[in-house]
Design a protein around this motif. Structure first.
Motif, PDB file in Angstrom:
ATOM      1  N   ILE A  23       0.826  -1.068   0.132  1.00 24.17           N
ATOM      2  CA  ILE A  23       0.011   0.027  -0.176  1.00 24.17           C
ATOM      3  C   ILE A  23       0.850   1.149  -0.073  1.00 24.17           C
ATOM      4  N   GLN A  24       1.935   1.145   0.758  1.00 25.62           N
ATOM      5  CA  GLN A  24       2.850   2.287   0.853  1.00 25.62           C
ATOM      6  C   GLN A  24       3.314   2.655  -0.648  1.00 25.62           C
ATOM      7  N   VAL A  25       3.544   1.567  -1.623  1.00 26.00           N
ATOM      8  CA  VAL A  25       4.047   1.678  -3.087  1.00 26.00           C
ATOM      9  C   VAL A  25       2.952   2.455  -3.912  1.00 26.00           C
ATOM     10  N   LEU A  26       1.741   2.116  -3.636  1.00 25.41           N
ATOM     11  CA  LEU A  26       0.441   2.586  -4.014  1.00 25.41           C
ATOM     12  C   LEU A  26       0.429   4.068  -3.640  1.00 25.41           C
ATOM     13  N   ASN A  27       0.572   4.471  -2.477  1.00 23.21           N
ATOM     14  CA  ASN A  27       0.719   5.847  -1.893  1.00 23.21           C
ATOM     15  C   ASN A  27       1.516   6.576  -2.616  1.00 23.21           C
ATOM     16  N   GLU A  28       2.976   6.320  -2.810  1.00 23.21           N
ATOM     17  CA  GLU A  28       3.889   6.833  -3.430  1.00 23.21           C
ATOM     18  C   GLU A  28       3.702   7.173  -4.750  1.00 23.21           C
ATOM     19  N   LEU A  29       3.128   5.914  -5.550  1.00 22.76           N
ATOM     20  CA  LEU A  29       2.718   6.083  -7.016  1.00 22.76           C
ATOM     21  C   LEU A  29       1.995   7.333  -7.191  1.00 22.76           C
ATOM     22  N   VAL A  30       0.879   7.434  -6.277  1.00 21.73           N
ATOM     23  CA  VAL A  30      -0.158   8.427  -6.468  1.00 21.73           C
ATOM     24  C   VAL A  30       0.596   9.885  -6.235  1.00 21.73           C
ATOM     25  N   PHE A  31       1.259  10.037  -5.457  1.00 20.30           N
ATOM     26  CA  PHE A  31       2.188  11.233  -5.071  1.00 20.30           C
ATOM     27  C   PHE A  31       2.956  11.572  -6.321  1.00 20.30           C
ATOM     28  N   ASP A  32       3.704  10.415  -6.734  1.00 22.07           N
ATOM     29  CA  ASP A  32       4.853  10.819  -7.856  1.00 22.07           C
ATOM     30  C   ASP A  32       3.726  11.120  -9.130  1.00 22.07           C
ATOM     31  N   PHE A  33       2.747  10.424  -9.246  1.00 24.31           N
ATOM     32  CA  PHE A  33       1.992  10.676 -10.434  1.00 24.31           C
ATOM     33  C   PHE A  33       1.214  12.172 -10.368  1.00 24.31           C
ATOM     34  N   ILE A  34       0.925  12.710  -9.517  1.00 24.37           N
ATOM     35  CA  ILE A  34       0.371  13.682  -9.717  1.00 24.37           C
ATOM     36  C   ILE A  34       1.589  14.985  -9.341  1.00 24.37           C
ATOM     37  N   SER A  35       2.471  14.830  -8.702  1.00 26.23           N
ATOM     38  CA  SER A  35       3.616  15.826  -8.545  1.00 26.23           C
ATOM     39  C   SER A  35       4.235  15.824 -10.069  1.00 26.23           C
ATOM     40  N   LYS A  36       4.300  14.725 -10.817  1.00 25.37           N
ATOM     41  CA  LYS A  36       4.948  14.782 -12.004  1.00 25.37           C
ATOM     42  C   LYS A  36       4.008  15.674 -13.054  1.00 25.37           C
ATOM     43  N   MET A  37       2.667  15.447 -12.927  1.00 24.26           N
ATOM     44  CA  MET A  37       1.571  16.003 -13.894  1.00 24.26           C
ATOM     45  C   MET A  37       1.511  17.572 -13.536  1.00 24.26           C
ATOM     46  N   ILE A  38       1.609  18.035 -12.249  1.00 25.13           N
ATOM     47  CA  ILE A  38       1.686  19.282 -11.954  1.00 25.13           C
ATOM     48  C   ILE A  38       3.241  20.112 -12.490  1.00 25.13           C
ATOM     49  N   ASN A  39       4.157  19.207 -12.444  1.00 26.55           N
ATOM     50  CA  ASN A  39       5.473  19.633 -13.047  1.00 26.55           C
ATOM     51  C   ASN A  39       5.260  19.903 -14.648  1.00 26.55           C
ATOM     52  N   ASP A  40       4.673  18.902 -15.234  1.00 27.31           N
ATOM     53  CA  ASP A  40       4.319  19.000 -16.567  1.00 27.31           C
ATOM     54  C   ASP A  40       3.682  20.170 -17.182  1.00 27.31           C
ATOM     55  N   THR A  41       2.478  20.201 -16.395  1.00 26.89           N
ATOM     56  CA  THR A  41       1.632  21.380 -16.852  1.00 26.89           C
ATOM     57  C   THR A  41       1.636  22.584 -16.404  1.00 26.89           C
ATOM     58  N   ALA A  42       2.197  22.703 -15.092  1.00 22.22           N
ATOM     59  CA  ALA A  42       2.265  24.245 -14.505  1.00 22.22           C
ATOM     60  C   ALA A  42       3.564  24.780 -13.959  1.00 22.22           C
ATOM     61  N   GLY A  43       4.525  23.839 -13.945  1.00 27.35           N
ATOM     62  CA  GLY A  43       5.945  24.112 -13.773  1.00 27.35           C
ATOM     63  C   GLY A  43       6.133  23.989 -12.264  1.00 27.35           C
ATOM     64  N   LEU A  44       7.535  24.617 -11.819  1.00 27.82           N
ATOM     65  CA  LEU A  44       7.862  24.342 -10.369  1.00 27.82           C
ATOM     66  C   LEU A  44       7.302  25.223  -9.660  1.00 27.82           C
ATOM     67  N   ASP A  45       6.837  26.464 -10.274  1.00 30.12           N
ATOM     68  CA  ASP A  45       5.880  27.377  -9.338  1.00 30.12           C
ATOM     69  C   ASP A  45       4.610  27.111  -8.670  1.00 30.12           C
ATOM     70  N   ALA A  46       4.057  25.998  -9.322  1.00 29.52           N
ATOM     71  CA  ALA A  46       2.775  25.375  -8.668  1.00 29.52           C
ATOM     72  C   ALA A  46       3.150  24.400  -7.807  1.00 29.52           C
ATOM     73  N   LYS A  47       4.062  24.185  -7.125  1.00 26.26           N
ATOM     74  CA  LYS A  47       4.412  23.176  -5.992  1.00 26.26           C
ATOM     75  C   LYS A  47       3.501  23.548  -4.759  1.00 26.26           C
ATOM     76  N   PRO A  48       3.684  24.787  -4.361  1.00 27.77           N
ATOM     77  CA  PRO A  48       2.597  25.160  -3.257  1.00 27.77           C
ATOM     78  C   PRO A  48       1.352  24.543  -3.558  1.00 27.77           C
ATOM     79  N   TYR A  49       0.808  24.364  -4.599  1.00 28.02           N
ATOM     80  CA  TYR A  49      -0.797  23.894  -4.778  1.00 28.02           C
ATOM     81  C   TYR A  49      -0.829  22.516  -4.890  1.00 28.02           C
ATOM     82  N   PHE A  50       0.222  21.836  -4.759  1.00 32.21           N
ATOM     83  CA  PHE A  50       0.381  20.276  -4.897  1.00 32.21           C
ATOM     84  C   PHE A  50      -0.671  19.651  -3.848  1.00 32.21           C
ATOM     85  N   SER A  51      -0.815  20.026  -2.685  1.00 33.16           N
ATOM     86  CA  SER A  51      -1.881  19.188  -1.975  1.00 33.16           C
ATOM     87  C   SER A  51      -3.076  19.409  -2.375  1.00 33.16           C
TER      88      SER A  51
END
Lengths: 91, 244
Positions: free
Chosen positions: B59-87
């Motif tokens: 389950i921890q792998v799944l959690n990390e997968l979800v985190f990585d997936f969304i974090s990568k998606m934010i990086n791709d579409t909105a850049g690093l400035d959007a990191k504060p809106y990750f949560s």
């Protein structure tokens, strides 16, 4: 020193590999983009017609503004579609 | 025998009526399934983070997968400035995803098939993004309505079109999610009705179709949650960077 350079090159190559492999994957999913575009066209028309209807009600000029805003809505819808397809093509 | 396929979207009260300052706040099946979905998300992360290991459990792998997936998606579409809106984006994605997925179970209720729910979510994003844009760019955010390189005599026309296109964002965002869920669940119900109506000899035909449809619906449930999150990121990107 040359060994270090070699290592750096190797790291860069594998980094690029990761980038090309994992980045866009689901972004250019055709079904996702189809869903995205289909509503864009209708939504602007809806907003524009609502604005036109409201202005007409406000100024008591029944069909004039709703007709004007209909064309604005179509233009905005096409603009939206062009923009989102551009974005999809860029990925 | 053939049930009304729209009956599944009915919102009804569960338990006693509650009134708060004249507003009806009693528990409905819609709010019940929202609570269930939130509870499932909490359970998912609680189980995953119960005992953290360097070599993660399933389950921890799944959690990390979800985190990585969304974090990568934010990086791709909105850049690093959007990191504060990750949560926020992660919460949004998981909430819609679990609402869609819970809705696929028989006898459950699909909250995202109510346009008021999706419209409320889209409006929150729309207002939030506009506020972020004004905070980051000041009055200069209004330049989003004035694309560069347009002749002056066309400007009034273009500005109206741009404003309409901006205002259409919450509509298209909410209608997309709502329509997909509504259409999918209605189709499932209709084909389910066919199975019952046609009986044993011919009924397997719509049944096999339903099975394929369920697979499609699972894809759609995921995809719509993803598209909703991606588009929020794209709007956020427009507000943060403003390169029109």
């Amino acid at each position: 020193m040359s060994e270090l350079d070699d290592l750096k090159k190797k790291i860069n190559i594998s980094k690029n590999k990761i980038k090309t492999k994992f980045l866009p994957s689901s972004n250019n999913n055709p079904i996702g983009s189809a869903f995205r575009i289909s509503t864009e066209l209708v939504a602007s028309l809806f907003v524009a017609l609502f604005i036109g209807w409201y202005v007409d009600k406000w100024l008591n000029t029944k069909p004039i503004f709703i007709i004007i805003f209909f064309f604005f809505g179509v233009a905005a819808g096409i603009l939206n579609v062009v923009r989102s397809t551009k974005m999809i093509n860029k990925d | 025998m053939a049930e009304n396929p729209m009956e599944q979207f009915e919102v009804f009260k569960i338990g006693p009526s509650l009134l708060l300052n004249g507003t009806n706040v009693s528990l409905t099946n819609s709010s019940l399934f929202m609570i269930i979905s939130v509870f499932l998300i909490i359970l998912f992360f609680a189980l995953g983070t119960r005992k953290l290991n360097i070599i993660p459990g399933k389950i921890q792998v799944l959690n990390e997968l979800v985190f990585d997936f969304i974090s990568k998606m934010i990086n791709d579409t909105a850049g690093l400035d959007a990191k504060p809106y990750f949560s926020f984006i992660l919460t949004l994605f998981l909430f819609i995803l679990s609402l869609n997925m819970v809705g696929l179970f028989p006898y459950s209720f699909t909250v995202t098939s109510q346009i008021i729910v999706t419209f409320a979510l889209a409006t929150i994003i729309f207002i939030g993004v506009t506020i972020v844009g004004f905070i980051k760019n000041g009055v200069g955010f209004l330049k989003i309505f004035v694309p560069s390189g347009i002749p002056v005599f066309l400007l009034p026309l273009i500005i109206v079109i741009e404003i309409i296109s901006y205002l259409s964002r919450p509509i298209s965002l909410s209608v997309r999610l709502f329509a997909n869920m509504l259409a999918g669940h209605t189709m499932l119900k209709v084909f389910g009705g066919f199975v019952v109506a046609l009986g044993i000899y011919v009924g397997w035909l719509p049944l096999s179709f339903s099975i394929a449809l369920i697979a499609l619906e699972i894809l759609v449930a995921f995809l719509q949650a993803y598209v909703f999150a991606v588009l929020s990121c794209i709007y956020l990107n427009d507000a943060l960077h403003m390169h029109h």
